[in-house]
Design a protein around this motif. Structure first.
Motif, PDB file in Angstrom:
ATOM      1  N   TYR A  30      75.354 -37.065  46.225  1.00  0.00           N
ATOM      2  CA  TYR A  30      74.824 -36.930  44.866  1.00  0.00           C
ATOM      3  C   TYR A  30      75.426 -35.716  44.170  1.00  0.00           C
ATOM      4  O   TYR A  30      75.618 -35.724  42.945  1.00  0.00           O
ATOM      5  CB  TYR A  30      73.297 -36.824  44.900  1.00  0.00           C
ATOM      6  CG  TYR A  30      72.592 -38.151  44.801  1.00  0.00           C
ATOM      7  CD1 TYR A  30      72.669 -38.930  43.646  1.00  0.00           C
ATOM      8  CD2 TYR A  30      71.835 -38.638  45.871  1.00  0.00           C
ATOM      9  CE1 TYR A  30      72.017 -40.159  43.550  1.00  0.00           C
ATOM     10  CE2 TYR A  30      71.183 -39.872  45.781  1.00  0.00           C
ATOM     11  CZ  TYR A  30      71.282 -40.618  44.621  1.00  0.00           C
ATOM     12  OH  TYR A  30      70.635 -41.845  44.523  1.00  0.00           O
ATOM     13  N   ARG A  46      78.631 -36.795  42.737  1.00  0.00           N
ATOM     14  CA  ARG A  46      78.397 -37.573  41.507  1.00  0.00           C
ATOM     15  C   ARG A  46      78.072 -36.642  40.343  1.00  0.00           C
ATOM     16  O   ARG A  46      78.563 -36.838  39.221  1.00  0.00           O
ATOM     17  CB  ARG A  46      77.256 -38.567  41.729  1.00  0.00           C
ATOM     18  CG  ARG A  46      76.868 -39.325  40.476  1.00  0.00           C
ATOM     19  CD  ARG A  46      75.629 -40.197  40.691  1.00  0.00           C
ATOM     20  NE  ARG A  46      75.976 -41.471  41.299  1.00  0.00           N
ATOM     21  CZ  ARG A  46      75.115 -42.482  41.433  1.00  0.00           C
ATOM     22  NH1 ARG A  46      73.861 -42.347  41.011  1.00  0.00           N
ATOM     23  NH2 ARG A  46      75.491 -43.614  41.993  1.00  0.00           N
ATOM     24  N   ALA A  94      70.009 -52.557  51.731  1.00  0.00           N
ATOM     25  CA  ALA A  94      68.886 -52.116  50.905  1.00  0.00           C
ATOM     26  C   ALA A  94      67.713 -53.076  50.952  1.00  0.00           C
ATOM     27  O   ALA A  94      66.549 -52.647  51.022  1.00  0.00           O
ATOM     28  CB  ALA A  94      69.351 -51.908  49.465  1.00  0.00           C
ATOM     29  N   ALA A 148      63.267 -41.243  43.882  1.00  0.00           N
ATOM     30  CA  ALA A 148      64.215 -42.060  43.118  1.00  0.00           C
ATOM     31  C   ALA A 148      63.878 -42.013  41.632  1.00  0.00           C
ATOM     32  O   ALA A 148      64.764 -41.884  40.773  1.00  0.00           O
ATOM     33  CB  ALA A 148      64.200 -43.499  43.631  1.00  0.00           C
ATOM     34  N   VAL A 166      67.029 -42.959  39.103  1.00  0.00           N
ATOM     35  CA  VAL A 166      67.850 -43.988  39.739  1.00  0.00           C
ATOM     36  C   VAL A 166      66.928 -45.101  40.250  1.00  0.00           C
ATOM     37  O   VAL A 166      65.936 -44.808  40.922  1.00  0.00           O
ATOM     38  CB  VAL A 166      68.642 -43.401  40.927  1.00  0.00           C
ATOM     39  CG1 VAL A 166      69.490 -44.475  41.600  1.00  0.00           C
ATOM     40  CG2 VAL A 166      69.519 -42.245  40.464  1.00  0.00           C
ATOM     41  N   PRO A 167      67.216 -46.371  39.932  1.00  0.00           N
ATOM     42  CA  PRO A 167      66.399 -47.454  40.478  1.00  0.00           C
ATOM     43  C   PRO A 167      66.335 -47.358  41.995  1.00  0.00           C
ATOM     44  O   PRO A 167      67.315 -47.001  42.648  1.00  0.00           O
ATOM     45  CB  PRO A 167      67.147 -48.718  40.023  1.00  0.00           C
ATOM     46  CG  PRO A 167      67.872 -48.293  38.783  1.00  0.00           C
ATOM     47  CD  PRO A 167      68.275 -46.866  39.047  1.00  0.00           C
ATOM     48  N   GLU A 193      66.351 -49.434  44.528  1.00  0.00           N
ATOM     49  CA  GLU A 193      67.340 -50.146  45.340  1.00  0.00           C
ATOM     50  C   GLU A 193      68.712 -49.501  45.235  1.00  0.00           C
ATOM     51  O   GLU A 193      69.450 -49.412  46.226  1.00  0.00           O
ATOM     52  CB  GLU A 193      67.415 -51.620  44.934  1.00  0.00           C
ATOM     53  CG  GLU A 193      68.313 -52.437  45.843  1.00  0.00           C
ATOM     54  CD  GLU A 193      68.000 -53.929  45.823  1.00  0.00           C
ATOM     55  OE1 GLU A 193      68.827 -54.696  46.347  1.00  0.00           O
ATOM     56  OE2 GLU A 193      66.952 -54.325  45.289  1.00  0.00           O
ATOM     57  N   ASP A 194      69.053 -49.010  44.040  1.00  0.00           N
ATOM     58  CA  ASP A 194      70.337 -48.320  43.864  1.00  0.00           C
ATOM     59  C   ASP A 194      70.363 -47.021  44.669  1.00  0.00           C
ATOM     60  O   ASP A 194      71.396 -46.660  45.250  1.00  0.00           O
ATOM     61  CB  ASP A 194      70.585 -48.015  42.388  1.00  0.00           C
ATOM     62  CG  ASP A 194      70.830 -49.266  41.553  1.00  0.00           C
ATOM     63  OD1 ASP A 194      70.941 -50.371  42.146  1.00  0.00           O
ATOM     64  OD2 ASP A 194      70.880 -49.141  40.318  1.00  0.00           O
ATOM     65  N   HIS A 195      69.237 -46.318  44.682  1.00  0.00           N
ATOM     66  CA  HIS A 195      69.140 -45.068  45.438  1.00  0.00           C
ATOM     67  C   HIS A 195      69.316 -45.339  46.936  1.00  0.00           C
ATOM     68  O   HIS A 195      70.055 -44.632  47.628  1.00  0.00           O
ATOM     69  CB  HIS A 195      67.784 -44.430  45.161  1.00  0.00           C
ATOM     70  CG  HIS A 195      67.507 -43.179  45.925  1.00  0.00           C
ATOM     71  ND1 HIS A 195      68.395 -42.120  46.013  1.00  0.00           N
ATOM     72  CD2 HIS A 195      66.408 -42.804  46.657  1.00  0.00           C
ATOM     73  CE1 HIS A 195      67.864 -41.148  46.740  1.00  0.00           C
ATOM     74  NE2 HIS A 195      66.672 -41.554  47.163  1.00  0.00           N
ATOM     75  N   THR A 210      70.810 -47.921  48.340  1.00  0.00           N
ATOM     76  CA  THR A 210      72.192 -48.347  48.575  1.00  0.00           C
ATOM     77  C   THR A 210      73.144 -47.160  48.557  1.00  0.00           C
ATOM     78  O   THR A 210      74.053 -47.050  49.400  1.00  0.00           O
ATOM     79  CB  THR A 210      72.617 -49.370  47.522  1.00  0.00           C
ATOM     80  OG1 THR A 210      71.779 -50.531  47.613  1.00  0.00           O
ATOM     81  CG2 THR A 210      74.069 -49.801  47.723  1.00  0.00           C
ATOM     82  N   PHE A 211      72.952 -46.257  47.597  1.00  0.00           N
ATOM     83  CA  PHE A 211      73.811 -45.076  47.479  1.00  0.00           C
ATOM     84  C   PHE A 211      73.773 -44.257  48.754  1.00  0.00           C
ATOM     85  O   PHE A 211      74.813 -43.812  49.272  1.00  0.00           O
ATOM     86  CB  PHE A 211      73.354 -44.233  46.282  1.00  0.00           C
ATOM     87  CG  PHE A 211      74.209 -43.024  46.022  1.00  0.00           C
ATOM     88  CD1 PHE A 211      75.357 -43.124  45.246  1.00  0.00           C
ATOM     89  CD2 PHE A 211      73.870 -41.781  46.535  1.00  0.00           C
ATOM     90  CE1 PHE A 211      76.149 -42.005  44.995  1.00  0.00           C
ATOM     91  CE2 PHE A 211      74.651 -40.667  46.296  1.00  0.00           C
ATOM     92  CZ  PHE A 211      75.798 -40.779  45.519  1.00  0.00           C
TER      93      PHE A 211
END
Length: 211
Positions: free
Chosen positions: A39, A42, A148, A173, A178-179, A181-183, A185-186
């Motif tokens: 992160y 990013r 995820a 999250a 961040v959604p 599921e995206d969190h 997955t990341f």
């Protein structure tokens, strides 16, 4: 490459090992670092930092993650952790932003999470532990076999990894914006890239799994 500061990742790793003997706690620190640093990368991209500023930011994110539980083995109670550790860091002159983020990762401290660093540490702490648990129950014991959707399903199973606070994962999250599921997955992808260091690369062909 810029010269190392007195409060860099290497010093954080040394301090963690000075206070921690448990391999599982050391691996947890590395897992959290892996996610937090990803992160940080990013964030550095979003801020368009130059090489030196980027390196400094990543050192700060890594050090914070490695140190967030460095006092836990000796001082696991809510009355002491992370307060004892933060006091040690203050005595040694560690930056306030790192100390505040570490305080904020414990909800009961009452310290608000204001910076991106603080929000990231909180968001990644419980999730990194949960992803490790999800990996270790796979036949392969590999983070590469974690997805995820399966993680979200496991989160609903209160008997699985019951020491992990699901609410912290969801709240973290949301605080990062961040959604969920995206969190998830990341962090999975980040941990997959560092699977060997985390001991989550899986069982190799022909290898007999340990009991």
């Amino acid at each position: 490459m810029p010269a190392s500061t007195p409060f860099d990742r290497d010093r954080a790793w040394a301090l963690l090992n000075e206070h921690t003997q448990s391999l599982s706690l050391l691996k947890h620190a590395l897992a959290v670092e892996t996610c937090v640093r990803a992160y940080g990368e990013r964030e550095a991209d979003a801020l368009a930092l130059d090489i030196d500023a980027r390196a400094a930011l990543l050192e700060q994110y890594s050090a914070t993650a490695l140190l967030h539980d460095f006092d836990y083995e000796k001082h696991p109670s809510r009355e002491e952790h992370p307060f004892v550790g933060v006091a040690i860091l203050a005595e040694q002159g560690w930056p306030e932003e790192i100390r505040t983020a570490i305080l904020g990762h414990a909800e009961y401290s009452g310290v608000p999470r204001v910076t991106h660093l603080a929000k990231t540490l909180f968001a990644c702490d419980e999730l990194a532990g949960f992803l490790t648990a999800c990996s270790l129950v796979k036949p392969t014991k590999s983070i590469h076999d974690v997805e995820a959707a399966g993680v979200k399903k496991k989160m609903k199973d209160k008997a699985f990894a019951r020491g992990v606070n699901r609410d912290d994962i969801v709240t973290g999250a949301a605080e990062l914006g961040v959604p969920l599921e995206d969190h998830i997955t990341f962090c999975i992808v980040a941990m997959q890239k560092n699977a060997e260091a985390l001991g989550l690369q899986g069982i190799q062909p022909g290898e007999i799994p340990s009991a």
